[in-house]
Design a protein around this motif. Structure first.
Motif, PDB file in Angstrom:
ATOM      1  N   ASN A 206       8.310  13.630  -7.854  1.00  0.00           N
ATOM      2  CA  ASN A 206       7.649  12.716  -8.778  1.00  0.00           C
ATOM      3  C   ASN A 206       6.297  12.280  -8.211  1.00  0.00           C
ATOM      4  OD1 ASN A 206       6.863  10.362 -10.254  1.00  0.00           O
ATOM      5  ND2 ASN A 206       8.987  10.160 -10.971  1.00  0.00           N
ATOM      6  N   ALA A 207       5.211  12.752  -8.845  1.00  0.00           N
ATOM      7  CA  ALA A 207       3.857  12.444  -8.354  1.00  0.00           C
ATOM      8  C   ALA A 207       3.596  10.943  -8.358  1.00  0.00           C
ATOM      9  CB  ALA A 207       2.819  13.166  -9.203  1.00  0.00           C
ATOM     10  N   LEU A 208       4.086  10.241  -9.382  1.00  0.00           N
ATOM     11  CA  LEU A 208       3.848   8.801  -9.456  1.00  0.00           C
ATOM     12  C   LEU A 208       4.629   8.042  -8.389  1.00  0.00           C
ATOM     13  CD1 LEU A 208       3.741   8.177 -13.324  1.00  0.00           C
ATOM     14  CD2 LEU A 208       1.837   8.488 -11.741  1.00  0.00           C
ATOM     15  N   ASP A 209       5.856   8.466  -8.145  1.00  0.00           N
ATOM     16  CA  ASP A 209       6.627   7.846  -7.065  1.00  0.00           C
ATOM     17  C   ASP A 209       5.924   8.005  -5.722  1.00  0.00           C
ATOM     18  OD1 ASP A 209       8.644   6.902  -8.654  1.00  0.00           O
ATOM     19  OD2 ASP A 209      10.080   8.492  -8.171  1.00  0.00           O
ATOM     20  N   CYS A 210       5.328   9.165  -5.509  1.00  0.00           N
ATOM     21  CA  CYS A 210       4.603   9.401  -4.254  1.00  0.00           C
ATOM     22  C   CYS A 210       3.409   8.452  -4.131  1.00  0.00           C
ATOM     23  CB  CYS A 210       4.137  10.845  -4.181  1.00  0.00           C
ATOM     24  SG  CYS A 210       5.482  12.056  -3.995  1.00  0.00           S
ATOM     25  N   LEU A 211       2.708   8.263  -5.227  1.00  0.00           N
ATOM     26  CA  LEU A 211       1.563   7.358  -5.204  1.00  0.00           C
ATOM     27  C   LEU A 211       2.000   5.918  -4.947  1.00  0.00           C
ATOM     28  CD1 LEU A 211      -0.524   8.796  -8.178  1.00  0.00           C
ATOM     29  CD2 LEU A 211      -1.086   8.951  -5.746  1.00  0.00           C
ATOM     30  N   ILE A 212       3.082   5.514  -5.571  1.00  0.00           N
ATOM     31  CA  ILE A 212       3.592   4.156  -5.368  1.00  0.00           C
ATOM     32  C   ILE A 212       3.988   3.945  -3.912  1.00  0.00           C
ATOM     33  CG2 ILE A 212       5.497   2.593  -5.942  1.00  0.00           C
ATOM     34  CD1 ILE A 212       5.363   3.813  -8.807  1.00  0.00           C
ATOM     35  N   GLU A 213       4.599   4.947  -3.302  1.00  0.00           N
ATOM     36  CA  GLU A 213       4.977   4.838  -1.901  1.00  0.00           C
ATOM     37  C   GLU A 213       3.745   4.683  -1.013  1.00  0.00           C
ATOM     38  OE1 GLU A 213       7.607   7.182   1.532  1.00  0.00           O
ATOM     39  OE2 GLU A 213       7.494   8.003  -0.508  1.00  0.00           O
ATOM     40  N   ILE A 214       2.697   5.436  -1.322  1.00  0.00           N
ATOM     41  CA  ILE A 214       1.452   5.336  -0.552  1.00  0.00           C
ATOM     42  C   ILE A 214       0.848   3.947  -0.701  1.00  0.00           C
ATOM     43  CG2 ILE A 214      -0.929   6.180  -0.422  1.00  0.00           C
ATOM     44  CD1 ILE A 214       0.271   8.953  -1.283  1.00  0.00           C
ATOM     45  N   LYS A 215       0.848   3.434  -1.922  1.00  0.00           N
ATOM     46  CA  LYS A 215       0.307   2.083  -2.161  1.00  0.00           C
ATOM     47  C   LYS A 215       1.117   1.041  -1.381  1.00  0.00           C
ATOM     48  CE  LYS A 215      -1.636  -1.491  -4.381  1.00  0.00           C
ATOM     49  NZ  LYS A 215      -0.707  -2.581  -4.239  1.00  0.00           N
ATOM     50  N   THR A 216       2.423   1.183  -1.348  1.00  0.00           N
ATOM     51  CA  THR A 216       3.275   0.245  -0.608  1.00  0.00           C
ATOM     52  C   THR A 216       2.959   0.280   0.884  1.00  0.00           C
ATOM     53  OG1 THR A 216       5.041   0.493  -2.239  1.00  0.00           O
ATOM     54  CG2 THR A 216       5.657  -0.389  -0.096  1.00  0.00           C
ATOM     55  N   MET A 217       2.725   1.468   1.411  1.00  0.00           N
ATOM     56  CA  MET A 217       2.371   1.594   2.826  1.00  0.00           C
ATOM     57  C   MET A 217       1.017   0.938   3.114  1.00  0.00           C
ATOM     58  SD  MET A 217       3.676   5.537   3.357  1.00  0.00           S
ATOM     59  CE  MET A 217       3.287   5.686   5.103  1.00  0.00           C
ATOM     60  N   LEU A 218       0.077   1.089   2.193  1.00  0.00           N
ATOM     61  CA  LEU A 218      -1.225   0.450   2.355  1.00  0.00           C
ATOM     62  C   LEU A 218      -1.093  -1.069   2.318  1.00  0.00           C
ATOM     63  CD1 LEU A 218      -3.785   2.546   0.266  1.00  0.00           C
ATOM     64  CD2 LEU A 218      -4.017   1.906   2.659  1.00  0.00           C
ATOM     65  N   ASP A 219      -0.276  -1.571   1.397  1.00  0.00           N
ATOM     66  CA  ASP A 219      -0.048  -3.018   1.315  1.00  0.00           C
ATOM     67  C   ASP A 219       0.450  -3.559   2.647  1.00  0.00           C
ATOM     68  OD1 ASP A 219      -0.820  -3.312  -1.332  1.00  0.00           O
ATOM     69  OD2 ASP A 219       1.193  -2.986  -2.120  1.00  0.00           O
ATOM     70  N   SER A 220       1.406  -2.854   3.241  1.00  0.00           N
ATOM     71  CA  SER A 220       1.972  -3.281   4.514  1.00  0.00           C
ATOM     72  C   SER A 220       0.930  -3.252   5.624  1.00  0.00           C
ATOM     73  CB  SER A 220       3.154  -2.384   4.883  1.00  0.00           C
ATOM     74  OG  SER A 220       3.703  -2.749   6.123  1.00  0.00           O
ATOM     75  N   TYR A 221       0.089  -2.231   5.629  1.00  0.00           N
ATOM     76  CA  TYR A 221      -0.963  -2.104   6.629  1.00  0.00           C
ATOM     77  C   TYR A 221      -1.949  -3.271   6.543  1.00  0.00           C
ATOM     78  CZ  TYR A 221      -5.191  -0.232   8.878  1.00  0.00           C
ATOM     79  OH  TYR A 221      -6.315  -0.060   9.659  1.00  0.00           O
ATOM     80  N   MET A 222      -2.318  -3.663   5.311  1.00  0.00           N
ATOM     81  CA  MET A 222      -3.332  -4.704   5.121  1.00  0.00           C
ATOM     82  C   MET A 222      -2.836  -6.085   5.525  1.00  0.00           C
ATOM     83  SD  MET A 222      -5.944  -2.970   3.939  1.00  0.00           S
ATOM     84  CE  MET A 222      -7.059  -4.062   3.073  1.00  0.00           C
ATOM     85  N   THR A 223      -1.513  -6.296   5.535  1.00  0.00           N
ATOM     86  CA  THR A 223      -0.985  -7.621   5.874  1.00  0.00           C
ATOM     87  C   THR A 223      -1.094  -7.935   7.361  1.00  0.00           C
ATOM     88  OG1 THR A 223       1.270  -6.752   6.154  1.00  0.00           O
ATOM     89  CG2 THR A 223       0.651  -7.551   3.960  1.00  0.00           C
ATOM     90  N   LYS A 224      -1.506  -6.984   8.173  1.00  0.00           N
ATOM     91  CA  LYS A 224      -1.586  -7.201   9.619  1.00  0.00           C
ATOM     92  C   LYS A 224      -2.849  -7.946  10.045  1.00  0.00           C
ATOM     93  CE  LYS A 224       1.115  -2.995  10.496  1.00  0.00           C
ATOM     94  NZ  LYS A 224       1.112  -1.644  11.100  1.00  0.00           N
TER      95      LYS A 224
END
Length: 389
Positions: A206-224
């Motif tokens: 699922n291309a959209l699921d992959c994008l959502i996972e990437i966005k979630t990882m970015l969100d986590s990175y930015m909270t640092k």
């Protein structure tokens, strides 16, 4: 301290009305019409440099010479505006520059033709009074600030500002002296997966699921981040997402666009490195997943220290007009993002109008704030750049 408070409201209304009535909305811009108007105002008495970007797009620099050849200050304002959708949603036609109770309505009134108007009024004062300046003063009118910044980039590339000491960006600042702005990193991430029936999703990717996972990882990175005392923390917004062909089909294609606003602590280059790592991690788990990263806008955060002598001198000029002078960080980017890194000079952001009015329906500005900023610019010039009332 010499104080100037003689700018006429009627002149503010006249010039700003002209500026707003010209349609300089992106993506067309059409800034050359205003460049021609400003050139006409100053005739042959001022040194002018026009930068033609296309038949209808141009930027302009007015230069007032000083006793010294190098140094000086640059005022910077952009001529383009963002677009608007339905003019019927507005109280008045967005290009008619209607004034009601001392307030002008129209696209670009706040962002930032009011700042351009105050710049023009300050330049007209220097011209009409034949002010003898210690150092040069430049008035830079730029195209395309709302998108790629072709105007300020061309001016910087020309070298005309190579020796200036400082810059004033005349964007709406809500009566605050902006000494820092967030950077912007606009990204498009594309994804390709593998199609499957909606009843058997594990058979595809699922291309959209992959994008959502990437966005979630970015969100986590930015909270640092630790955050910045003036600018707060960086933000990441998912502003656009596309993909899929049917409710019961696992999407094989997808894309998302991200608007990331950064503080000095977080470098755009580091975000791009992490994004690449995140995409590869998703690819490691989904072999059929392929991705693309496309940079739509890349501007770093820039700041000036509050104790810089230039900032303190400008604060004194503001306070001389009995106006409170508070420094602040601003969330939006300006031409400073492409001007300050190569020149490595202090800057401030100070201009008429409320920053919150930018890009809004029924955008408006108080004509008194235009007069006020013109008075402040002239007061600063006659006290710190030489001259007289």
């Amino acid at each position: 301290m010499l104080v100037f408070n003689q700018t006429k409201i009627e002149k503010c209304e006249e010039i700003l009305g002209y500026l707003v009535s010209w349609d300089t909305r992106q993506p067309e811009g059409n800034e050359k019409e205003i460049v021609d108007y400003i050139e006409m105002l100053f005739g042959d008495t001022v040194e002018k440099e026009v930068y033609l970007h296309s038949p209808k797009r141009a930027s302009l620099v007015l230069k007032f010479d000083g006793e010294q050849k190098d140094g000086g200050i640059a005022f910077v304002g952009h001529l383009d505006t963002v677009s608007y959708e339905n003019p019927d949603d507005w109280k008045y036609n967005p290009l008619e520059a209607v004034v009601e109770d001392g307030v002008m309505y129209g696209r670009g009134t706040a962002d930032m033709k009011s700042g351009v108007c105050a710049m023009i009024l300050a330049a007209l004062y220097l011209q009409e009074q034949k002010v003898k300046l210690k150092k040069p003063v430049y008035f830079c009118f730029t195209a395309d600030e709302e998108r790629g910044g072709i105007g300020i980039q061309k001016i910087i590339e020309s070298g005309i500002l190579n020796t200036i000491d400082a810059a004033i960006i005349c964007e709406p600042s809500s009566r605050k002296i902006g000494i820092g702005e967030k950077g912007a990193l606009w990204l498009q991430v594309t994804a390709t997966g593998a199609a499957a029936h909606g009843s058997n999703p594990s058979a595809g990717t699922n291309a959209l699921d992959c994008l959502i996972e990437i966005k979630t990882m970015l969100d986590s990175y930015m909270t640092k981040e630790n955050g910045d005392s003036m600018l707060g923390k960086s933000t990441i917004s998912l502003t656009k997402m596309n993909g899929g062909t049917g409710t019961n089909i696992i999407p094989v294609y997808g894309s998302m666009e991200l608007d990331i606003r950064t503080i000095p602590e977080t470098k755009n280059s580091e975000i791009l490195e992490f994004l690449e790592t995140a995409c590869k991690e998703v690819q490691r788990k989904n072999r059929e997943f392929k991705y693309g990263i496309h940079i739509l806008n890349n501007r770093g955060s820039v700041c000036t220290k509050e104790d810089n002598p230039f900032v303190q001198d400008f604060k004194t000029a503001v306070e001389s007009l009995e106006i409170e002078a508070n420094c602040a960080g601003l969330k939006y980017y300006t031409d400073a993002s492409q001007m300050i890194p190569p020149l490595n000079i202090p800057f401030i952001i100070f201009g008429p109008g409320e920053a919150e009015q930018a890009h809004k329906t029924n955008e408006h500005v108080s004509l008194h704030s235009v007069k006020e900023c013109s008075d402040i610019y002239i007061t600063y010039l006659i006290n710190y750049c030489g001259g007289r009332i």
